[in-house]
Write an enzyme that holds these catalytic residues in place. Structure first.
Site, PDB file in Angstrom:
ATOM      1  N   LYS A   1       0.844  -1.198   0.000  1.00  0.00           N
ATOM      2  CA  LYS A   1       0.000   0.000   0.000  1.00  0.00           C
ATOM      3  C   LYS A   1       0.881   1.251   0.000  1.00  0.00           C
ATOM      4  CE  LYS A   1      -4.087  -1.700   2.450  1.00  0.00           C
ATOM      5  NZ  LYS A   1      -5.025  -1.439   1.347  1.00  0.00           N
TER       6      LYS A   1
ATOM      7  N   ARG B   1     -10.589 -11.270   1.462  1.00  0.00           N
ATOM      8  CA  ARG B   1     -11.378 -12.357   0.872  1.00  0.00           C
ATOM      9  C   ARG B   1     -10.634 -13.684   0.917  1.00  0.00           C
ATOM     10  NH1 ARG B   1     -11.665  -9.024  -4.661  1.00  0.00           N
ATOM     11  NH2 ARG B   1     -11.405  -7.374  -3.113  1.00  0.00           N
TER      12      ARG B   1
END
Ligand code: BES
Ligand code: MN
Ligand code: ZN
Length: 494
Positions: A276, A350
């Site tokens: 990130k 996920r």
């Protein structure tokens, strides 16, 4: 945490602090039961409106100490605006303002007369729940070594009387919700060097001891052996041990299938090799907001002990870049047997949830699954910070959760699911890719999860925009604990 004593009494005689609801004309908003010196208080308040000292607007308060001719130590005037314009949001804003105004004043025994059935569709019982929640929460101070070593002043408030009929069940719901939210907030606010997967597991064990929940914790070795290749691929980049944390609360018939709550527990999300950007990366300590919600709901269940069976399942890990970390293009096999091409290591939520969903179905055979996760930045772009996204394969379940969110003002907004979005997950190298492009990012994330849900009612809550507040007032919100507690209590009654 200190519990405020809530009680009900229709005839108030002596009191040290009075919370008095006032409209934009300076009048006391009509009460079910008269208070001592009510007409003198009404005159006083109207004169303060006339002199411009108190407007009675929503969110405005004025604390009067030993007002002349009135034998009450403290009177807190709380504005609710025009009688016919008050909204649910306005009512809650004013109650919060009242709680803020009384925080750390000398009040110990409060009579709260701001209980009235004003917001159109609401009622006294609802108002009691909301007041119990807001006051219990506001008079709570966090103390943990991660917050620095300053000592805290304990709140002085001991008790609060509502001048109405006995709605103690409603007060208990509000209070238990507050205690649950406080735990959720405390865990989420705690930095990731304190709040590790092991710390979350220890918190579950403590709750188990306090309330009698069954707790089971799986460690890395067991999970690798069981074949949780997807979850373990996220965990392999970090040295901090991952955990699968399972709690079960048995308040219903033993034959009744439980409702499962599955919460994303990424205690820090760097993005992994798909690293990130640096700006605001600290906020990725909040990426365990789903896990913290599950633990907060269990705290509330322990306090209320409703007639229902609930399991909580928390996959917990860091998402770190390292020489062992998973890389873009790597293919892993999930516990379900389906293979996944990991095109972006930052879509890790996920990857851990899919194995948790499979494990939950295999182990607990739940009647319903509700997962909650700070899953996608796209959710914030779509809906902002005021509602969580909800998606699912069962419209009745989505509707019931949405209704619970409306009641508690901890709201959800439904996004669609469908095969068109599912197609975006197509991979040439595995059964699916873990990302589906920028378009509809929250929906494709849910479509990914849907592939791991087999014939059970399921709802997915994307809480990326609601679990915490950014900026200079940064902090966890405790959402969506209120909506889930409301939903579970409604299910318990049904
Ligand atoms: N935890 C983040 C989602 C997130 C980001 C929540 C910012 C709140 C604020 C999640 O793991 C993530 O990184 N998602 C990616 C998915 C993308 C790579 C498909 C995202 O949203 O950018
Ligand atoms: Mn991520
Ligand atoms: Zn994440």
């Amino acid at each position: 945490m200190k519990h405020i004593q809530f009680s009900f009494n229709t005839s108030i005689t002596n009191l040290d602090t009075l919370i008095l609801p006032i409209n934009d004309q300076g009048e006391i908003i009509s009460l079910e039961n008269p208070l001592p010196q009510q007409s003198a208080l009404n005159e006083l308040s109207k004169s303060l409106a006339k002199s411009g000292d108190f407007s009675g607007e929503v969110g405005k308060t004025l604390l009067l100490v030993k007002p002349a001719d009135i034998e009450i130590q403290r009177v807190l005037l709380v504005g609710f605006g025009a009688n016919d314009k008050l909204t649910t949001k306005g009512y809650l804003t004013s109650i919060q303002a009242a709680a803020d105004a009384l925080d750390h004043c000398g009040a110990t025994h409060i009579v709260n007369a701001a209980i009235f059935a004003k917001p159109a569709a609401e009622n006294i019982k609802w108002a009691v729940t909301q007041n119990a929640q807001i006051f219990q929460r506001s008079f709570y101070d966090y103390s943990h070594e991660s917050r620095g070593s300053h000592t805290l002043k304990e709140p002085k408030v001991e008790s609060m009387v509502f001048p109405c009929a006995d709605y103690s069940t409603a007060a208990q719901q509000g209070q238990a919700t507050a205690l649950g939210m406080a735990l959720t907030q405390e865990l989420a606010n705690m930095p990731s060097n304190f709040c590790t997967p092991t710390y979350l597991a220890e918190t579950a064990i403590q709750l188990g001891q306090e309330f009698g929940f069954d707790i089971k914790i799986l460690d890395r070795k067991e999970m690798i052996e069981m074949g949780m290749g997807s979850f373990m691929s996220v965990a392999q980049g970090g040295d901090t041990p991952p955990k699968m944390i399972c709690l079960s609360y048995k308040g219903g018939e033993s034959s009744q299938a439980p409702i499962a709550l599955v919460g994303k527990g990424v205690t820090f999300d760097t993005g992994g090799i798909s690293l990130k950007p640096g700006a605001a990366m600290d906020e990725m300590k909040y990426d365990m907001g789903g896990a913290a919600t599950v633990l907060g709901v269990f705290k509330a269940l322990g306090e209320i002990k409703p007639n229902i069976n609930v399991v909580g399942v928390i996959p917990a890990t860091e998402n770190m870049p390292s020489g062992n970390a998973i890389k873009p293009g790597d293919v892993v096999t999930s516990l379900s047997g389906q293979t996944i091409e990991i095109l972006n290591t930052d879509a890790e939520g996920r990857l851990i949830l899919c194995d948790a969903l499979t494990y939950t179905q295999q182990t607990f055979k739940p009647s319903k699954i509700i997962d909650m996760a700070t899953l996608t930045g796209a959710c914030i772009i779509a809906l902002g910070h005021h509602v969580s996204a909800i998606m699912g394969n069962s419209q009745p379940l989505v509707d019931a959760l949405t209704a619970a969110g409306q009641t508690t003002y901890d709201r959800f907004w439904q996004l669609p699911l469908g095969e068109e979005w599912d197609e975006q997950l197509k991979s040439n190298f595995a059964d699916m890719a873990n990302i589906g492009g920028r378009a509809g990012g929250s929906i494709t994330a849910a479509q990914f999860l849907a592939r791991f849900v087999k014939e059970v009612d399921w709802a997915h809550l994307d809480i990326a925009g609601t679990a915490w507040v950014s900026g200079n007032n940064k902090g966890a919100t405790g959402r969506p604990v209120p909506a889930l507690v409301e939903y579970l209590l409604t299910e318990a009654k049904a």
